[in-house]
Scaffold this active site. Structure first.
Site, PDB file in Angstrom:
ATOM      1  N   ASP A 110       0.874  -1.164   0.000  1.00  0.00           N
ATOM      2  CA  ASP A 110       0.000   0.000   0.000  1.00  0.00           C
ATOM      3  C   ASP A 110       0.915   1.218   0.000  1.00  0.00           C
ATOM      4  OD1 ASP A 110      -2.185   1.673   0.075  1.00  0.00           O
ATOM      5  OD2 ASP A 110      -3.150   0.652   1.745  1.00  0.00           O
ATOM      6  N   TRP A 111       0.374   2.341  -0.455  1.00  0.00           N
ATOM      7  CA  TRP A 111       1.217   3.508  -0.707  1.00  0.00           C
ATOM      8  C   TRP A 111       1.769   4.068   0.606  1.00  0.00           C
ATOM      9  CZ3 TRP A 111      -0.230   1.123  -4.624  1.00  0.00           C
ATOM     10  CH2 TRP A 111       0.048   1.538  -5.927  1.00  0.00           C
TER      11      TRP A 111
END
Length: 755
Positions: free
Chosen positions: A230-231
């Protein structure tokens, strides 16, 4: 272990390190000299959010226009695999037209608590339904060549402290509830990527969790695609690659590359681990680069599909006296009240926020559809303050109208990525308005716009009809009109329970944790599994939904093979309207040592039946869905015995039942002195040996009366022998094991005293 791509052998250490770190916010690193292009990823999952200028993961910067489909909380309520697959294909086509290679979705996190601010983006409280809908979405998207990304793997079931919280989940609960939908989609749809979540599980960050990323995902499930973070989820690039992560996004820049290179040179990271991660990224890049030329994307076709999707997903919760559908030709006026009627809330906030290609509003659609006079009053403001002038005007309109349709819902500020909700209630200003409207009209229809469920208990008895429209996408306004006037027959059913009160939810005391840890103390008993097991009342049950048609179930039979059951029944539409029915199948396991919910969904099917006709419905049920995760055996096992299988219209509305006998797949328990007496007696050979030995020690020593037996069975054999004065337990254990081995090879004719 994954084979290393031929390109990898030609790369320098730094080039390989650069491949596993994104080049910018949305793109992977390209190596043009080696024919490795960049891969563009983009937010989904209910639309393509390709940002033209600026980049962020919270929906701050605007995106290029794309079709805003209903969110997952809506489409899951369709229980329609073919519909969701069609949406996936349309999303894949739009992604290709916009130059997107991987669409970030679907969201498979389980709706553990209805306050989760991102529940609009997640499918269900049930792992089987989540997995089936998720697999349909992935198959649809990837049929166009565009990749998908299962998110957020795993335990990211809240927004509060999501980047730092540790989800404390016992192994059985993790396997049965939270990992199960991911496993189902991987086995049925082979997604291009899996997204590692921000949170930790049992103290270990998922993005650096070797057990989750390698032991389970790779070794057990055989997943061969790319694991992307995930970012901003990566805290330690080297630890993440070592654990099985392949791609850090949005990339840590030169610092991440330097860290990986240094770790390999210093022997802290095997170069083979970096080779494998880089190979997976190369394969993804070359796969997406092989797409055929960009197709023509028709925005009008997308809009029509978005409308069809919410028409099939809306849930009719209440319809007293058949008030709905409304007549478009009645002589009386129609009052439309509520700001949502002209200012639709059609999507959630955060990373999935879209710029729609067009936007229908319900007020305009209602006026276009009916010949009646339509009077509109806003009634309230989106900001939530109670406005006396707006309220009074709405009451006057309701008093003079024949029918009143009130559009209520949650404002954008109430639910979003990055924070959780604080209440299940509608805003006070809306509740106050509705209470007054109900006092002047007994023909009130409420149309709801919300991503997660809202409490209906305080007001549902005062209105005649309730239509749950969720966050229905850009065509939800015209769809609402079609449903209200009967152009479309509602067929959606709830993919999550609507509780009477928040306090009734099993995770109430353990959500959202203390800021560092969140204990999944309710274990496997979430949603309907909890409510049906304890017999608690709910407002509307999982799987519930009304229709303008009525259906009857009959002639339920079950066929059986070694790997599956085939459930068959006749469903009859006993009304004068064509309609669709969602038939659900629930199993009730026999009583045994493993505690099981009273009811578990094991299959479902949606069938269209013309008015007055019948259809023979069949559904194949995989026997693996009758298993539970045994923490003792570290595997999926099935209790043997008689199972009750129910054909149902909801988790609380069981229409027909049949009993099927399934064989056990539980391995034999290794018997030791530390095994409980009950475990010895449950094993035929063990019972024979133990009874014989106890009788040798003392005549009648193996006989326990009804009063003594319940005290003895939970006790370890070691304790019983110690209390009997046996001293040399090591020699005794060897003797018992020899006799046990002999007994297992000889036929046993002894009837055991506990039977």
């Amino acid at each position: 272990m994954t084979d290393v791509h031929p390109v990898i052998h030609r790369l320098s250490l730094r080039e390989k390190a650069s491949l596993v770190s994104g080049s910018d916010f949305w793109n992977t690193t390209a190596l043009p000299d080696e024919n490795v292009p960049s891969v563009m990823l983009s937010d989904g999952p209910h639309g393509v959010r390709r940002q033209a200028n600026g980049a962020d993961h919270l929906g701050i910067h605007a995106a290029e226009p794309s079709t805003a489909y209903p969110t997952a909380s809506a489409t899951a309520s369709s229980w329609d695999r073919s519909l969701v697959e069609a949406i996936g294909r349309a999303l894949g086509s739009e992604a290709r037209a916009l130059g997107v290679d991987v669409l970030l979705g679907p969201g498979l996190n389980i709706k553990r608590n209805p306050l989760c601010g991102r529940n609009f983006e997640y499918v269900s409280e049930d792992p089987l339904l989540s997995g089936e809908i998720g697999a349909a979405w992935v198959n649809g998207v990837q049929s166009t060549g565009v990749g998908s990304s299962l998110k957020h793997y795993v335990g990211n079931d809240q927004e509060t402290d999501r980047m730092s919280i540790s989800s404390e989940i016992d192994d059985r609960t993790l396997r049965e509830i939270y990992l199960r939908p991911f496993q189902r989609v991987i086995e049925r749809a082979a997604p291009a990527t899996v997204m590692a979540a921000y949170n930790a599980v049992n103290g270990v960050p998922v993005a650096a969790n070797h057990r989750l990323l390698t032991e389970i995902l790779r070794n057990e499930w055989g997943y061969e695609g790319v694991v992307v973070s995930d970012w901003g989820a990566v805290r330690d690039t080297v630890a993440s690659v070592r654990a099985g992560l392949d791609l850090e996004m949005p990339g840590g820049g030169p610092a991440s590359v330097d860290a990986l290179v240094g770790a390999v040179e210093e022997g802290r990271l095997p170069e083979s681990a970096l080779d494998i991660a880089a190979s997976r990224v190369v394969r993804l890049a070359q796969r997406t680069a092989a797409l055929t030329p960009t197709p023509v994307w028709d925005a009008e076709v997308g809009h029509r599909l978005a409308r069809s999707a919410i028409e099939q997903s809306a849930v009719l919760l209440k319809n007293d006296s058949g008030l709905l559908p409304l007549s478009p030709y009645a002589p009386s006026s129609l009052a439309v009240i509520g700001e949502f009627a002209r200012t639709p809330r059609f999507q959630g906030a955060g990373s999935s926020h879209l710029v729609p290609t067009r936007l229908d509003d319900a007020l305009a659609a209602i006026r276009e559809r009916t010949h009646r006079e339509v009077v509109f009053e806003a009634g309230f403001t989106m900001s939530g303050e109670r406005d006396a002038a707006l309220e009074e005007a709405a009451i006057r309109a309701a008093e003079s109208a024949g029918d009143v349709v009130v559009f209520l819902g949650l404002p954008p500020s109430a639910e979003s990525e990055a924070f959780d909700r604080t209440t299940l209630a509608l805003p006070d200003s809306q509740l106050a308005l509705l209470e007054r409207i109900a006092q002047v009209s007994d023909r009130v229809v409420v149309v709801l716009s919300n991503g997660g469920v809202v409490t209906v208990t305080p007001w549902r008895e005062s209105v005649a009809a309730i239509m749950e429209m969720w966050l229905g996408g850009q065509a939800s306004g015209s769809a609402a009109a079609a449903l209200l006037f009967g152009d479309v027959n509602p067929s959606g059913k709830l993919a999550e329970t609507i509780p009477l009160r928040l306090e009734d939810v099993s995770s109430f005391h353990n959500f959202p944790g203390d800021g560092q840890h969140v204990l999944y103390g309710e274990r496997i008993y979430i949603g309907y599994r909890h409510f049906t097991t304890v017999g608690a009342d709910v407002a509307y049950s999982f799987g519930y939904g009304l229709s303008y048609s009525d259906f009857r179930y009959s002639d339920f039979t079950v066929g059986q093979t070694e790997t599956s059951l085939t459930a068959s029944l006749t469903v009859t539409n006993v009304s004068d309207r064509d309609g669709s029915e969602i038939v659900q199948f629930y199993s009730c396991a026999p009583e045994g040592q493993a505690d099981r919910p009273a009811r578990e969904l094991v299959g479902f099917t949606k069938v269209f039946i013309p008015a007055g006709e019948s259809a023979r419905v069949q559904c194949e049920l995989d026997l693996s869905d009758f298993e539970y995760w045994s923490a003792r055996h570290h595997s999926w096992v099935r209790t043997g015995g008689d199972y009750v299988l129910a054909a149902a219209a909801s988790s609380e509305d069981l229409r027909a039942e049949a009993t099927v006998t399934l064989t056990s797949t539980e391995p034999s328990v290794a018997l030791t002195l530390d095994s409980k007496m009950g475990e010895w007696f449950a094993d035929p050979a063990g019972a024979f040996v133990l009874e014989s030995f106890l009788s040798e020690m003392s005549p009648g020593g193996g006989d326990f009366d009804e009063a003594t037996l319940p005290l003895v069975l939970p006790m370890p054999l070691r304790t019983i022998l110690g209390m009997s004065g046996v001293a040399d337990l090591d020699d005794l254990e060897s003797l018992l094991h020899r006799r046990l081995a002999e007994a297992r090879t000889a036929p046993l004719r002894t009837e055991h005293m506990h039977e």
